[in-house]
Design a protein around this motif. Sequence first.
Motif, mmCIF file in Angstrom:
data_model
loop_
_atom_site.group_PDB
_atom_site.id
_atom_site.type_symbol
_atom_site.label_atom_id
_atom_site.label_comp_id
_atom_site.label_asym_id
_atom_site.label_seq_id
_atom_site.Cartn_x
_atom_site.Cartn_y
_atom_site.Cartn_z
ATOM 1 N N VAL A 80 0.798 -1.256 0.094
ATOM 2 C CA VAL A 80 -0.085 0.062 -0.071
ATOM 3 C C VAL A 80 0.720 1.276 -0.212
ATOM 4 O O VAL A 80 0.683 2.080 -0.697
ATOM 5 C CB VAL A 80 -0.978 -0.077 1.215
ATOM 6 N N GLY A 81 2.064 1.237 0.831
ATOM 7 C CA GLY A 81 2.939 2.493 0.644
ATOM 8 C C GLY A 81 3.546 2.501 -0.566
ATOM 9 O O GLY A 81 3.639 3.485 -1.022
ATOM 10 N N GLU A 82 3.902 1.274 -1.201
ATOM 11 C CA GLU A 82 4.386 1.496 -2.474
ATOM 12 C C GLU A 82 3.581 2.153 -3.566
ATOM 13 O O GLU A 82 3.976 3.124 -4.469
ATOM 14 C CB GLU A 82 4.919 0.023 -3.038
ATOM 15 N N LEU A 83 2.187 1.592 -3.366
ATOM 16 C CA LEU A 83 1.116 2.261 -4.365
ATOM 17 C C LEU A 83 0.923 3.607 -4.189
ATOM 18 O O LEU A 83 0.780 4.499 -4.833
ATOM 19 C CB LEU A 83 -0.210 1.339 -4.288
ATOM 20 N N ASP A 84 0.975 4.000 -2.750
ATOM 21 C CA ASP A 84 0.680 5.293 -2.434
ATOM 22 C C ASP A 84 1.921 6.276 -3.274
ATOM 23 O O ASP A 84 1.372 7.470 -3.587
ATOM 24 C CB ASP A 84 0.718 5.494 -1.063
#
Length: 154
Positions: A80-84
Amino acid sequence: MGGTEPASPGGRPDAEVVTPPRLAVIMGRPADASRVCRVDASDRVLRIWAMLASADDELHQASLRPGAVARLQRQLDALVGELDRSLSPALAGELHRLIGREAGTELSADELRVEYATLLSWTIGLVIGILTQLEVASAKTLRAASRPQPATSR
């Protein structure tokens, strides 16, 4: 865009590192121009989608090994952090509304399955949008290349 850079100190002095071009993909045409939905790192989104699909397969096992839930939740939070970091603020906001929890909040195995499935489905939508935009751009390039060029006079 991409280019070349001098080699790192540990590399050969005459070698150059080639950096691939960055591709930002616009998703749809929002009515509000200040809310542009853009994927800034489409390659990262494609890798995340593959990782989500792999983890989703593991989550659908009848019972998870001890420690697997905690490991998969850490992986989910990292993805989720990478997508963000790969999305425009508008899409990142949609992602966080979809997840609806703070990173690090402990989930049960069933809650984790639901969150992975939700994120995987949402990411598939992004991947389809990316591939569609790439196909449209490719078709435009091919049409432009196949047009006869006007003769130049000397």
